[in-house]
Scaffold this motif. Structure first.
Motif, PDB file in Angstrom:
ATOM      1  N   GLN A 199       0.849  -1.185   0.000  1.00  0.00           N
ATOM      2  CA  GLN A 199       0.000   0.000   0.000  1.00  0.00           C
ATOM      3  C   GLN A 199       0.884   1.233   0.000  1.00  0.00           C
ATOM      4  OE1 GLN A 199      -2.915   0.190   3.141  1.00  0.00           O
ATOM      5  NE2 GLN A 199      -4.154   1.666   2.007  1.00  0.00           N
ATOM      6  N   ALA A 200       0.815   1.978  -1.074  1.00  0.00           N
ATOM      7  CA  ALA A 200       1.561   3.225  -1.190  1.00  0.00           C
ATOM      8  C   ALA A 200       0.751   4.357  -0.570  1.00  0.00           C
ATOM      9  CB  ALA A 200       1.848   3.527  -2.661  1.00  0.00           C
ATOM     10  N   PRO A 201       1.412   5.444  -0.188  1.00  0.00           N
ATOM     11  CA  PRO A 201       0.691   6.569   0.425  1.00  0.00           C
ATOM     12  C   PRO A 201      -0.425   7.071  -0.474  1.00  0.00           C
ATOM     13  CG  PRO A 201       3.050   6.839   0.693  1.00  0.00           C
ATOM     14  CD  PRO A 201       2.860   5.658  -0.222  1.00  0.00           C
ATOM     15  N   GLY A 202      -1.613   7.179   0.094  1.00  0.00           N
ATOM     16  CA  GLY A 202      -2.748   7.704  -0.642  1.00  0.00           C
ATOM     17  C   GLY A 202      -3.377   6.742  -1.624  1.00  0.00           C
ATOM     18  N   LYS A 203      -2.923   5.495  -1.621  1.00  0.00           N
ATOM     19  CA  LYS A 203      -3.453   4.509  -2.567  1.00  0.00           C
ATOM     20  C   LYS A 203      -4.020   3.312  -1.825  1.00  0.00           C
ATOM     21  CE  LYS A 203      -0.435   5.689  -6.455  1.00  0.00           C
ATOM     22  NZ  LYS A 203       0.495   5.140  -7.487  1.00  0.00           N
ATOM     23  N   GLU A 204      -4.811   2.535  -2.540  1.00  0.00           N
ATOM     24  CA  GLU A 204      -5.376   1.328  -1.956  1.00  0.00           C
ATOM     25  C   GLU A 204      -4.320   0.209  -1.922  1.00  0.00           C
ATOM     26  OE1 GLU A 204     -10.075   1.811  -3.271  1.00  0.00           O
ATOM     27  OE2 GLU A 204      -8.867   0.158  -4.034  1.00  0.00           O
ATOM     28  N   ARG A 205      -4.539  -0.741  -1.032  1.00  0.00           N
ATOM     29  CA  ARG A 205      -3.666  -1.894  -0.971  1.00  0.00           C
ATOM     30  C   ARG A 205      -3.784  -2.690  -2.262  1.00  0.00           C
ATOM     31  NH1 ARG A 205      -3.830  -5.510   4.403  1.00  0.00           N
ATOM     32  NH2 ARG A 205      -3.625  -3.386   5.207  1.00  0.00           N
ATOM     33  N   GLU A 216       8.483   3.823  -7.645  1.00  0.00           N
ATOM     34  CA  GLU A 216       7.060   3.477  -7.528  1.00  0.00           C
ATOM     35  C   GLU A 216       6.821   2.190  -6.737  1.00  0.00           C
ATOM     36  OE1 GLU A 216       8.750   4.213 -10.344  1.00  0.00           O
ATOM     37  OE2 GLU A 216       8.053   2.988 -12.045  1.00  0.00           O
ATOM     38  N   ASP A 217       7.896   1.503  -6.335  1.00  0.00           N
ATOM     39  CA  ASP A 217       7.754   0.353  -5.449  1.00  0.00           C
ATOM     40  C   ASP A 217       7.659   0.779  -3.989  1.00  0.00           C
ATOM     41  OD1 ASP A 217      10.107  -1.407  -7.514  1.00  0.00           O
ATOM     42  OD2 ASP A 217       7.922  -1.625  -7.508  1.00  0.00           O
ATOM     43  N   THR A 218       7.844   2.057  -3.717  1.00  0.00           N
ATOM     44  CA  THR A 218       7.752   2.559  -2.355  1.00  0.00           C
ATOM     45  C   THR A 218       6.357   2.314  -1.797  1.00  0.00           C
ATOM     46  OG1 THR A 218       9.438   4.264  -2.689  1.00  0.00           O
ATOM     47  CG2 THR A 218       7.826   4.645  -0.944  1.00  0.00           C
ATOM     48  N   LYS A 251       1.604  -6.814  10.092  1.00  0.00           N
ATOM     49  CA  LYS A 251       1.471  -5.377  10.333  1.00  0.00           C
ATOM     50  C   LYS A 251       2.191  -4.542   9.291  1.00  0.00           C
ATOM     51  CE  LYS A 251       0.645  -5.747  15.297  1.00  0.00           C
ATOM     52  NZ  LYS A 251       1.078  -5.330  16.652  1.00  0.00           N
ATOM     53  N   GLY A 252       3.013  -5.180   8.495  1.00  0.00           N
ATOM     54  CA  GLY A 252       3.657  -4.485   7.394  1.00  0.00           C
ATOM     55  C   GLY A 252       5.077  -4.042   7.680  1.00  0.00           C
ATOM     56  N   THR A 253       5.834  -3.856   6.599  1.00  0.00           N
ATOM     57  CA  THR A 253       7.189  -3.329   6.684  1.00  0.00           C
ATOM     58  C   THR A 253       7.358  -2.297   5.566  1.00  0.00           C
ATOM     59  OG1 THR A 253       9.553  -3.922   6.770  1.00  0.00           O
ATOM     60  CG2 THR A 253       8.189  -5.174   5.235  1.00  0.00           C
ATOM     61  N   LEU A 254       7.971  -1.173   5.894  1.00  0.00           N
ATOM     62  CA  LEU A 254       8.063  -0.062   4.952  1.00  0.00           C
ATOM     63  C   LEU A 254       9.265  -0.229   4.025  1.00  0.00           C
ATOM     64  CD1 LEU A 254       7.165   2.745   3.939  1.00  0.00           C
ATOM     65  CD2 LEU A 254       8.575   3.725   5.773  1.00  0.00           C
ATOM     66  N   VAL A 255       9.010  -0.092   2.747  1.00  0.00           N
ATOM     67  CA  VAL A 255      10.058  -0.083   1.728  1.00  0.00           C
ATOM     68  C   VAL A 255      10.042   1.282   1.061  1.00  0.00           C
ATOM     69  CG1 VAL A 255      10.811  -1.028  -0.486  1.00  0.00           C
ATOM     70  CG2 VAL A 255       9.974  -2.564   1.322  1.00  0.00           C
ATOM     71  N   THR A 256      11.186   1.939   1.070  1.00  0.00           N
ATOM     72  CA  THR A 256      11.306   3.247   0.434  1.00  0.00           C
ATOM     73  C   THR A 256      12.416   3.177  -0.607  1.00  0.00           C
ATOM     74  OG1 THR A 256      10.622   4.349   2.472  1.00  0.00           O
ATOM     75  CG2 THR A 256      11.678   5.707   0.782  1.00  0.00           C
TER      76      THR A 256
END
Length: 126
Positions: free
Chosen positions: A39-45, A89-91, A118-123
Motif C-alpha cells: 500500500q503506497a501513500p494515498g493509494k489502496e492496498r 514506484e515500489d515505495t 502489520k507491514g514493513t516499509l520499503v522506500t
C-alpha cells in the motif's frame, strides 16, 4: 489464524535490491496459501505476489513480474519476497497475508485474507 511478522524493509536506491521475510507462527504453515500486498501513500492496498502451499505455483502482479520473486520455506514457517531492480514506484508498506481457504492463484483478486501482518516499509529513492 496465524500470526505474521514481516521484516527486511528499509531505504534503497533505485536499481537496488531488498529481501523481505514473513515469519509465521503455528504448525500448519504449509496449509496456507501465502501472499504479499503493498500500500503506497494515498493509494489502496494492491496485490504483489502469491505462492501456493508447497511452493510450486507463483503468481505476480504485472508491475513486478520479472523483478520480484516470492518463495517459501515450510520448514522455517517463512515466506520471502526478493525484490530486484527496485523503482521509486515500489515505495510502499508491504504486507504479508495468509489464507487456508483460498488458492495462491485466487489471492490476486481477493482483498480479504484470513491473516495479515502489520507491514514493513520499503522506500526506494530515485
Amino acid at each position: 489464524q496465524v500470526q505474521l511478522v514481516e521484516s527486511g524493509g528499509g531505504l534503497e536506491q533505485a536499481g537496488g535490491s531488498l529481501r523481505l521475510s514473513c515469519a509465521a507462527s503455528g504448525r500448519t504453515f504449509s496449509s496456507y496459501a501465502m501472499g504479499w500486498f503493498r500500500q503506497a501513500p494515498g493509494k489502496e492496498r494492491e496485490f504483489v505476489a502469491a505462492i501456493s502451499r508447497i511452493g510450486r505455483g507463483t503468481y505476480y502482479a504485472d508491475s513486478v513480474k520479472g523483478r520480484f520473486t516470492i518463495s517459501r520455506d515450510n520448514a522455517k514457517n517463512t515466506v520471502y519476497l526478493q525484490m530486484n531492480s527496485l523503482k521509486p514506484e515500489d515505495t510502499a508498506v508491504y504486507f504479508c497475508a495468509a489464507d487456508p481457504y483460498t488458492t495462491a492463484q485466487a489471492m490476486g483478486a481477493q482483498r480479504s485474507m484470513d491473516s495479515w501482518g502489520k507491514g514493513t516499509l520499503v522506500t526506494v529513492s530515485s
